[in-house]
Design an enzyme around this catalytic site. Sequence first.
Site, PDB file in Angstrom:
ATOM      1  N   GLU A   1      45.687  43.007  51.167  1.00 51.41           N
ATOM      2  CA  GLU A   1      45.206  41.512  51.426  1.00 51.41           C
ATOM      3  C   GLU A   1      45.997  41.078  52.598  1.00 51.41           C
ATOM      4  O   GLU A   1      45.424  39.866  53.198  1.00 51.41           O
ATOM      5  CB  GLU A   1      45.673  40.848  50.179  1.00 51.41           C
TER       6      GLU A   1
ATOM      7  N   ASP B   1      61.874  52.524  44.890  1.00 49.03           N
ATOM      8  CA  ASP B   1      62.932  53.367  44.402  1.00 49.03           C
ATOM      9  C   ASP B   1      62.329  53.730  43.011  1.00 49.03           C
ATOM     10  O   ASP B   1      61.466  53.239  42.293  1.00 49.03           O
ATOM     11  CB  ASP B   1      64.156  52.215  43.914  1.00 49.03           C
TER      12      ASP B   1
END
Length: 525
Positions: free
Chosen positions: A251, A206
């Site tokens: 990751e 957002d």
Amino acid sequence: MTRIPWWRDAVVYEVYVRSFADSDGDGEGDLQGIRSRLGHLRDLGVDALWLTPVYTSPLADGGYDVADYRDVDPRFGTLRDFDALVADAHAHGLRLIVDIVPNHSSDRHPWFREALAAPPGSPERSRYIFRAGRPGERPGEEGPPNDWPSAFGGSAWTRVDDGEWYLHLYAREQPDFNWRNPEVQREFEDILRFWLDRGVDGFRIDVAAGLFKDASFRDLGGRGRRVVDAPIYSRPEVHDVYRRWRQILDEYDGERMAIGEVWTDGPEDLALYLRPDELHQVFQFDLQLAPWSARAFRDVVTAAMKAVSTTGASPTWVLSSHDSVRHVTRYEKPEGVPGIGHARAKAALLMLLALPGSAYLYQGEELGLPEVTDLPDEARQDPIFERTNGELAGRDGCRVPLPWSGDTEPYGFSAGDARPWLPMPDTWAALTVEAQEADPSSMLNFYRDALAHRRRLLPDLPDDVEWLDSPDTAAFFRRGRLTCALNCGEDPVRLPAGTPILSSSPLKGDLLPGNSAVYLLTGPA
């Protein structure tokens, strides 16, 4: 052959959680409600769902005012419910994206309460943006630190008891974080990992361009909110944040992704967010803002594809969202033509799904839901309505709960007969999922058919489009063997070459009626 990441051409369904499905009969949607309706999304044919915020929140702005980023609001359920939803979504073959709100928190967030209790200049206040005021027009008066407006109306500054002012680009209950504070940056990196560890497949960010503000807090001076080198949005420091976020996402296995809500001035600025070590996608809103016009659609598509062409990313396409008037209603002009909004919405869907890139659908558009324009004032909850003293209706009209079944409110939205948090129109009995499943010509079945065609055709389609000659009122483009012909005019136009396989309205020989679209295949069927 290089594997194409799932998000690159995904169809993502936005779930406005409070209005999707209510499992416990309190009138508000919840996570268990979503779990109970995952079959609807699977059968619709989407690839992923995006959840609006489910975090602990007083809902001053529909959950975009977060009080606890690591828990679920009791209205919506529990963390255990969330984990079950992730597992169920994956079992249905669906990915799950969650909203993250890094620009601001709720004024009930523990950090902001600590900031209010601490003195000016304290470490607690440095997590947010507090500033001294400046002299007002009259002697002894003091005004806000600068002229920045709130997106919801009025000033973006509120004064606290000790005289300092805090910044809120949105509602006063949404204080902006100070992203120049390393503690804020570390906090959100930890929040990302918290939800990634729970199995989410991505994040919708957002206000992604708004984290950093100009350090001098200079006035806008009439430049507006989306101008290159403006002091509020797209400050260069934000890109370092998204480089670190990208490292975190990488990751984890499973192609975790992030898409930013980014408003920019042009392709050059947009492309900065899509560099290979930053965001995977950004929303491109121009199609949502475009009028019903073949020329406008062609210009938007050309510009959107140009914007991402240098980045290796894919474009994103949106017709409606929780922040905009539903496109069925937008397309009803000129007014007074019965059904024209639905006809145009069907045609626009075929265009949307034929374009390269990913498509983001908003809940209820598959039912042809219109904007609810006659909500009573006392029912409205959008802060835009309150902050503008009713001059702007706000966004409640596109957030009315979904009708699932039955002939009267709550149309199967709530368990039992609970009144939904926003009233539902008396005319929606024919728009329920139950009613439309039984009607072969319904909007729901058209969406299912269109999405099935996209899924079958997609593996053989290139990532670019070729525009074909067409009348001024029409737009014809080709992707490999697939041609999409869209007629935005009122009069029929002659079809380009190809075998029709799906049309939004019945064809008349080799003529495409007005306000219609069709898919055509060249070569073997």
